[in-house]
Design an enzyme around this catalytic site. Sequence first.
Site, PDB file in Angstrom:
ATOM      1  N   HIS A  25       0.853  -1.190   0.000  1.00 57.04           N
ATOM      2  CA  HIS A  25       0.000   0.000   0.000  1.00 57.04           C
ATOM      3  C   HIS A  25       0.889   1.241   0.000  1.00 57.04           C
ATOM      4  O   HIS A  25       1.924   1.260   0.656  1.00 57.04           O
ATOM      5  CB  HIS A  25      -0.869   0.002   1.267  1.00 57.04           C
ATOM      6  CG  HIS A  25      -1.424   1.352   1.622  1.00 57.04           C
ATOM      7  ND1 HIS A  25      -1.001   2.068   2.736  1.00 57.04           N
ATOM      8  CD2 HIS A  25      -2.366   2.111   1.020  1.00 57.04           C
ATOM      9  CE1 HIS A  25      -1.666   3.214   2.789  1.00 57.04           C
ATOM     10  NE2 HIS A  25      -2.497   3.270   1.772  1.00 57.04           N
TER      11      HIS A  25
ATOM     12  N   ASN B  51       0.617   5.810  -0.355  1.00 62.44           N
ATOM     13  CA  ASN B  51      -0.221   6.998  -0.391  1.00 62.44           C
ATOM     14  C   ASN B  51       0.672   8.210  -0.237  1.00 62.44           C
ATOM     15  O   ASN B  51       1.453   8.284   0.705  1.00 62.44           O
ATOM     16  CB  ASN B  51      -1.239   6.904   0.771  1.00 62.44           C
ATOM     17  CG  ASN B  51      -1.949   8.216   1.036  1.00 62.44           C
ATOM     18  OD1 ASN B  51      -1.483   9.021   1.838  1.00 62.44           O
ATOM     19  ND2 ASN B  51      -3.051   8.436   0.361  1.00 62.44           N
ATOM     20  N   TYR B  52       0.606   9.145  -1.202  1.00 62.11           N
ATOM     21  CA  TYR B  52       1.356  10.407  -1.082  1.00 62.11           C
ATOM     22  C   TYR B  52       0.408  11.555  -1.377  1.00 62.11           C
ATOM     23  O   TYR B  52      -0.390  11.469  -2.308  1.00 62.11           O
ATOM     24  CB  TYR B  52       2.589  10.400  -2.001  1.00 62.11           C
ATOM     25  CG  TYR B  52       3.601   9.409  -1.484  1.00 62.11           C
ATOM     26  CD1 TYR B  52       4.472   9.757  -0.452  1.00 62.11           C
ATOM     27  CD2 TYR B  52       3.617   8.094  -1.949  1.00 62.11           C
ATOM     28  CE1 TYR B  52       5.350   8.827   0.092  1.00 62.11           C
ATOM     29  CE2 TYR B  52       4.487   7.149  -1.413  1.00 62.11           C
ATOM     30  CZ  TYR B  52       5.347   7.532  -0.393  1.00 62.11           C
ATOM     31  OH  TYR B  52       6.198   6.610   0.160  1.00 62.11           O
TER      32      TYR B  52
ATOM     33  N   GLY C  88     -19.020   9.241   0.373  1.00 59.69           N
ATOM     34  CA  GLY C  88     -18.066   9.216  -0.728  1.00 59.69           C
ATOM     35  C   GLY C  88     -18.430   8.173  -1.775  1.00 59.69           C
ATOM     36  O   GLY C  88     -19.417   7.457  -1.647  1.00 59.69           O
ATOM     37  N   ARG C  89     -17.615   8.100  -2.809  1.00 54.77           N
ATOM     38  CA  ARG C  89     -17.828   7.089  -3.842  1.00 54.77           C
ATOM     39  C   ARG C  89     -17.326   5.757  -3.280  1.00 54.77           C
ATOM     40  O   ARG C  89     -16.123   5.513  -3.162  1.00 54.77           O
ATOM     41  CB  ARG C  89     -17.066   7.448  -5.121  1.00 54.77           C
ATOM     42  CG  ARG C  89     -17.341   6.415  -6.211  1.00 54.77           C
ATOM     43  CD  ARG C  89     -16.551   6.658  -7.499  1.00 54.77           C
ATOM     44  NE  ARG C  89     -16.895   5.611  -8.453  1.00 54.77           N
ATOM     45  CZ  ARG C  89     -16.005   4.833  -9.052  1.00 54.77           C
ATOM     46  NH1 ARG C  89     -14.723   4.989  -8.852  1.00 54.77           N
ATOM     47  NH2 ARG C  89     -16.401   3.880  -9.873  1.00 54.77           N
ATOM     48  N   ILE C  90     -18.256   4.883  -2.927  1.00 55.37           N
ATOM     49  CA  ILE C  90     -17.924   3.659  -2.204  1.00 55.37           C
ATOM     50  C   ILE C  90     -16.893   2.813  -2.940  1.00 55.37           C
ATOM     51  O   ILE C  90     -15.960   2.278  -2.330  1.00 55.37           O
ATOM     52  CB  ILE C  90     -19.207   2.831  -1.958  1.00 55.37           C
ATOM     53  CG1 ILE C  90     -20.183   3.634  -1.091  1.00 55.37           C
ATOM     54  CG2 ILE C  90     -18.873   1.507  -1.290  1.00 55.37           C
ATOM     55  CD1 ILE C  90     -19.618   4.102   0.208  1.00 55.37           C
TER      56      ILE C  90
END
Lengths: 458, 458
Positions: free
Chosen positions: A144, A146-147, A298-300
């Site tokens: 995983h 994330n930036y 949010g967009r699930i």
Amino acid sequence: MSARIQAVKLEAPNYVGKEEVPESLLRPGIDDPNSMRGKFERMIRGIQDQVCAAIEEVDGCNFRQDAWTRPSGGGGITRVLQEGNVWEKAGVAVSVVYGSMPAESYRVAVGRDIPFEQDDRVPFFAAGISSVMHPWNPHCPTMHFNYRYFETEDWKGIPGQWWFGGGTDITPSYVNEEDMRHFHGTYKAVCDRHDPAWYNKMKLACDDYFLIPHRGETRGMGGIFFDDLNDRDKDKIFAFSTDCAQNIVESYVPIIKKHKTDPYSERQKQWQQIRRGRYVEFNLVYDRGTIFGLKTGGRIESILMSLPLTASWRYDHQVDPQGPEQKFLNCVRNARAQSWVSRAQGRRSLVVTAAKKPAQGGKRRLDATGYIVDNSERGNIFAVEPKQLYTSSPTSDRAARQGLGGVQGLAVLAAAGAIVAAVTLGIAKNPADTLQGLAASGAADSLTAIADRISSSL
Amino acid sequence: MSARIQAVKLEAPNYVGKEEVPESLLRPGIDDPNSMRGKFERMIRGIQDQVCAAIEEVDGCNFRQDAWTRPSGGGGITRVLQEGNVWEKAGVAVSVVYGSMPAESYRVAVGRDIPFEQDDRVPFFAAGISSVMHPWNPHCPTMHFNYRYFETEDWKGIPGQWWFGGGTDITPSYVNEEDMRHFHGTYKAVCDRHDPAWYNKMKLACDDYFLIPHRGETRGMGGIFFDDLNDRDKDKIFAFSTDCAQNIVESYVPIIKKHKTDPYSERQKQWQQIRRGRYVEFNLVYDRGTIFGLKTGGRIESILMSLPLTASWRYDHQVDPQGPEQKFLNCVRNARAQSWVSRAQGRRSLVVTAAKKPAQGGKRRLDATGYIVDNSERGNIFAVEPKQLYTSSPTSDRAARQGLGGVQGLAVLAAAGAIVAAVTLGIAKNPADTLQGLAASGAADSLTAIADRISSSL
């Protein structure tokens, strides 16, 4: 799909329809492409291409792409490869969003006593890239990363503020010391190029963030994690984020190439499925971005892109105390004590030092989080691609730690600098639904609030 | 296993070691076996035997039993059948616990302004039975039930209070109208024997409770659900609870017998797995008992007994708009509008009436919940078998609805009458760990608290 959101859905493989994705998600004619906004967007879109290309080369299958834009500015590109040859599910998503945050959140985040009106809002910009990859083979780890970059505009004579956040972490099902030395070693080398203190600090922050408190174990074997980074020149931190992102492929793909054809037993596959269950538990119960995204409409599909294709819960599963599953548990139950790299990187094997027991949950339990509001002037909350964009603030941490009481305390906690742009990007239902979703979260909230209050009253 | 908890673990099949389970979990010489405590315990233990026997007969495999006791009183019996012939996972658990609740929680629950000291605690008793059963065949529905009784002792001259709660609900992967008429019809008949208004009321309460707000759909196709029931003679409500519990087998097992050998396609199995993923989402993100249990250091295996053996998350899964999966979605997206039984029970087919759109989340979003503290005088929180024991209170609901602000409001929310004996029964880690677990829940709490506060400030 509501009228608010213009979504371009591209079902065909390998970025077909790429021409429909705008060259830039910045506001044409408003945002300077040579500013950090522009540089960061170009960086993450380049990384998305780089990572997807490397994964496709190993897998032999292609990503599909869902792109969307928001009329009020910004948008995102989600790429998912599902049921490939090597990965059961791999997703890489970028998003760029604009909005306005309540002035109080801003004030707390900045840590200065700025006078403001009740309804004041501070414009912000946020961009991020987020990814989770789950391979089929139990000897191939999940990865995983994330930036994200967040900034506010100049407001009431105070210059805009900014923070960087991010990290890359790995979640194998078995301990392979060589693999872990390679992964952690890659990120230690990246950190060391920028600040020799960073690797140790960010490795521990990662162990703390990915703790599953109810299991007393981490989700995986860590990596690096940083939040609210703004302690030096902006370009220096950007260079660091870029260096981290550019080493994702190098830190991960060689491990996959090494193991993708490893034979495995039914027991090993079953163990992987159980660990996938733990992954789901962390993401649904604790992950800040996921929870915020789910509860704010949010967009699930984007929010839950991170969940594995398959997972298992087996009642009271017991492992052989002498076996490799137990060795794995020893690691995730003592994550902070694991040192995967020595000073002479690459030469030290697994060492469980007698480090003092970590304060479980670490920083996380004190983190305060905030929120963003979109700038469509509909007063609607939105979240952005989950886990992609958020930051918290040492100031709000202090406020939480000092335990401001009452409405003030709660407001600080609630508003706190933290900007959880937890994810969505529309394709959301209508604003009324979004608010209903928020309100509906009350039950679980009060329940968890109880647990929180109980702990402080004992 | 800590020294506090005496656990008897019985690995052998079919209740081997049954002789190690005490005849009664009541406090010998203290609790009157002829009181409601004794009657309720005997009822739920009888139901546990009855349900397990019926399941074993259909499945051909046996439950294994884990029993535990607490030195401070009470205990529980968890029975799980895993990887059987018909069910992938089936669990039935009973527990009986004692403890003391903060006086403020009690005051709010009772709805009277009783003067009390800061440290006052009111002794309580709670007992419950909880179960989830996940079959392999996608044409066989998952079934969940939970029946619980809660009472406080006389305190400061005020007589003890009591509440009943419970329900049985069904979660198929496909709509089989005949099955649903049978299941709902069975419970309508049970309700009608006790109060003709109850079925409709409890059917809607069930639809509201099992809503997954972020999906805009219910977990399954409902059943009945009641909470805080104390509006008439105690024995009458006990008789109703008993009648409900005694009809679990009749409401469910015929459906399984009918479908257990139905052929199914790969697509149908995949769809079942996706629905199992939704089950996990509801239980980990919204279920009061599960969340409270996880965050208060309960016995994880008991709390997560409810999760399926297997589940799946597929990115942006699309179904044939004319197919049976879409028909299923239409039902769970309009749960309140579904009427499975007509007045002339058993003769009405699936009718989607034009009922007005439900207030999503219904009662749940306003529910306040409370907590219990064990009576070992260690000041330690515990939870009990998840979902087994909890209740909430109309008074605390009102408080939440009126929106008391600040510490007071939060305390009311937190403490509120609700006694979530969410489950555990020890076999918990040591008390320090338990408190750490509580504290560690802070991050998610603040995040959800934010969503909560945001909704009220917009």
